[in-house]
Each structure stands twice: as C-alpha cells, then as structure tokens.
Design an enzyme around this catalytic site. Structure first.
Site, mmCIF file in Angstrom:
data_model
loop_
_atom_site.group_PDB
_atom_site.id
_atom_site.type_symbol
_atom_site.label_atom_id
_atom_site.label_comp_id
_atom_site.label_asym_id
_atom_site.label_seq_id
_atom_site.Cartn_x
_atom_site.Cartn_y
_atom_site.Cartn_z
ATOM 1 N N LYS A 3 17.380 2.560 43.127
ATOM 2 C CA LYS A 3 17.361 3.453 44.272
ATOM 3 C C LYS A 3 16.234 4.438 44.075
ATOM 4 O O LYS A 3 16.000 4.920 42.959
ATOM 5 C CB LYS A 3 18.691 4.199 44.394
ATOM 6 C CG LYS A 3 18.684 5.285 45.453
ATOM 7 C CD LYS A 3 19.996 6.028 45.532
ATOM 8 C CE LYS A 3 19.826 7.218 46.446
ATOM 9 N NZ LYS A 3 21.021 7.633 47.131
ATOM 10 N N ASN A 52 10.148 7.811 41.511
ATOM 11 C CA ASN A 52 9.589 7.213 40.296
ATOM 12 C C ASN A 52 10.320 7.654 39.031
ATOM 13 O O ASN A 52 9.748 7.639 37.941
ATOM 14 C CB ASN A 52 8.086 7.541 40.182
ATOM 15 C CG ASN A 52 7.308 7.058 41.384
ATOM 16 O OD1 ASN A 52 7.497 5.926 41.835
ATOM 17 N ND2 ASN A 52 6.454 7.913 41.925
ATOM 18 N N ARG A 53 11.573 8.037 39.182
ATOM 19 C CA ARG A 53 12.408 8.476 38.056
ATOM 20 C C ARG A 53 11.884 9.744 37.381
ATOM 21 O O ARG A 53 12.321 10.086 36.278
ATOM 22 C CB ARG A 53 12.564 7.362 37.016
ATOM 23 C CG ARG A 53 13.256 6.109 37.541
ATOM 24 C CD ARG A 53 14.680 6.422 38.000
ATOM 25 N NE ARG A 53 15.446 5.241 38.362
ATOM 26 C CZ ARG A 53 15.567 4.791 39.607
ATOM 27 N NH1 ARG A 53 14.949 5.413 40.600
ATOM 28 N NH2 ARG A 53 16.280 3.723 39.872
ATOM 29 N N LEU A 54 10.949 10.452 38.012
ATOM 30 C CA LEU A 54 10.468 11.729 37.464
ATOM 31 C C LEU A 54 11.338 12.857 38.016
ATOM 32 O O LEU A 54 10.888 13.735 38.749
ATOM 33 C CB LEU A 54 8.989 11.932 37.807
ATOM 34 C CG LEU A 54 8.034 10.932 37.156
ATOM 35 C CD1 LEU A 54 6.584 11.220 37.582
ATOM 36 C CD2 LEU A 54 8.157 10.984 35.625
#
Length: 214
Positions: A9, A191-193
């Site tokens: 997601k 971007n999972r940041l």
C-alpha cells in the site's frame, strides 16, 4: 505457505513535520485522536493494543478500550486478577499502541502503569450499564472455565440476586493509569519513508523531541 510479498500500500494522505507539532505529546495525541474520530479512522478509535510482560516472562498483547486521557496519562479498566492485571502488577512497564488505517497513523506509548484511585474506578463502574457491571462480577477473567453455560448460568443467578439493588464495583476490578515516558507518532508516507517523531520524557519532566529514521 501463503506468499504475502505482493501485499503493498502506498501511504500518501499526510505528513508530520517538526514545525507542525506541539512541545507536549498529549496535545498532539489529542489532535490526532479527534481527527481519527472525524475521519472514521476505525470502528472504535479508542481501541488500543496493551502489551505487557507476563509472569511467565513472555510478552503478550491484547486490544482494550481507552477510557480517558489527560496530562497525567492514559486510563483503561480491567480485572486486576486477570492475566493482564497480574502481569501489570508484577511488572508495571507497559506499551500502548493505536493504529488508525484510514488516516495512516500509528501511536506507540511506553509507560508505567499504576492502579487508578479507587473512587475514580467506583465512579466509572457506576456509569456502566447493569449488564456490563454484572459481566465484570461474573467473569473470572483469564481462568479456565468448563463451558459457555458456566458463565450464562452464573449471570442468571446474579441477575436474580441483584434485581432492584445497587451493583457495586468488585474490589478486583478497576482502572490502570499509564504514565507515559515515551510517545512515538508515526505518519505513513510514500516509498516507505514514513515520518516518525518521538517524545522522550526527561528528568525535569519536559519532553525531548527527536525524528527517527523509518
């Protein structure tokens, strides 16, 4: 084995930046909690996971309902004789966590639990529906019982016993106040940041604010 590697997601709904946050984590918790309510972020936005260290040395997590929060900390209620209650009385260091998927936010609270003042537990118990009061009395929480009928039969007996009478709080049931020592706010980002801001309680009872790498 089911492969879940394609479950992904993208988190894109908000951000958490240092110039947007207050000096006290309770103020930010208050803001996020009512935003979670506004956007229907969960069926019960006050549902939280309570993690404890059991008397057997193993951690255990379960979902309970937050019933109050203020500058002192976070309050929930339970049976003091339950596995959860005995774990906390044996080791008061606990972790509370909230996850509100609709707003892509998580809060993780480390704290020290203590029994709530008896009069406060009395007042909350008095506010509960009679069925919930009797349920608290009839259930030997966490103990092994023979079957479902054991609870239902005991409940019927209590209903007759307390018919027309005031139902008082049993002494083995009441609240815990969790005083936070660390509060981490997690905001999903692309971007999972992800944004992770942690408040750490200092000796002077002020809060040190740090950003953590995702």
């Amino acid at each position: 084995m089911k492969d879940l590697s394609n479950y992904r997601k993208s988190y894109e709904k908000s951000e958490l930046l240092e110039n947007q946050i207050p000096e006290d984590p309770i103020n930010l918790f208050h803001k996020w909690f009512y935003e979670a309510e506004e956007f229907n972020a969960a069926d019960e936005v006050n549902a939280m996971t309570v993690s404890t260290i059991g008397t057997d040395g193993f951690p255990k997590s379960r979902v309970v309902l937050l019933k109050k929060f203020n500058e002192e900390g976070f309050v929930f209620y339970t049976n003091y004789n339950s596995e959860k209650g005995q774990s906390i009385l044996n080791n008061p260091n606990v972790c509370l966590s909230f996850f509100w998927p609709t707003v892509e936010r998580q809060i993780i609270i480390k704290g020290v639990a203590e029994k709530l003042e008896a009069t406060l537990s009395d007042n909350y118990f008095a506010s509960r529906p009679d069925g919930s009061k009797l349920g608290a009395i009839v259930s030997p929480q966490s103990e092994v019982i023979p079957n479902r009928e054991f609870l239902e039969n005991n409940l019927k007996q209590l209903e007759k016993e307390f018919e027309g009478k005031e139902i008082l709080r049993p002494k083995n049931w009441g609240g815990f106040l969790v005083r936070p020592v660390s509060v981490e706010f997690w905001q999903g980002r692309p971007n999972r940041l992800h944004d992770r801001i942690r408040y750490q309680l200092q000796e002077g009872f002020d809060w040190k604010i740090e950003r953590l790498s995702p």
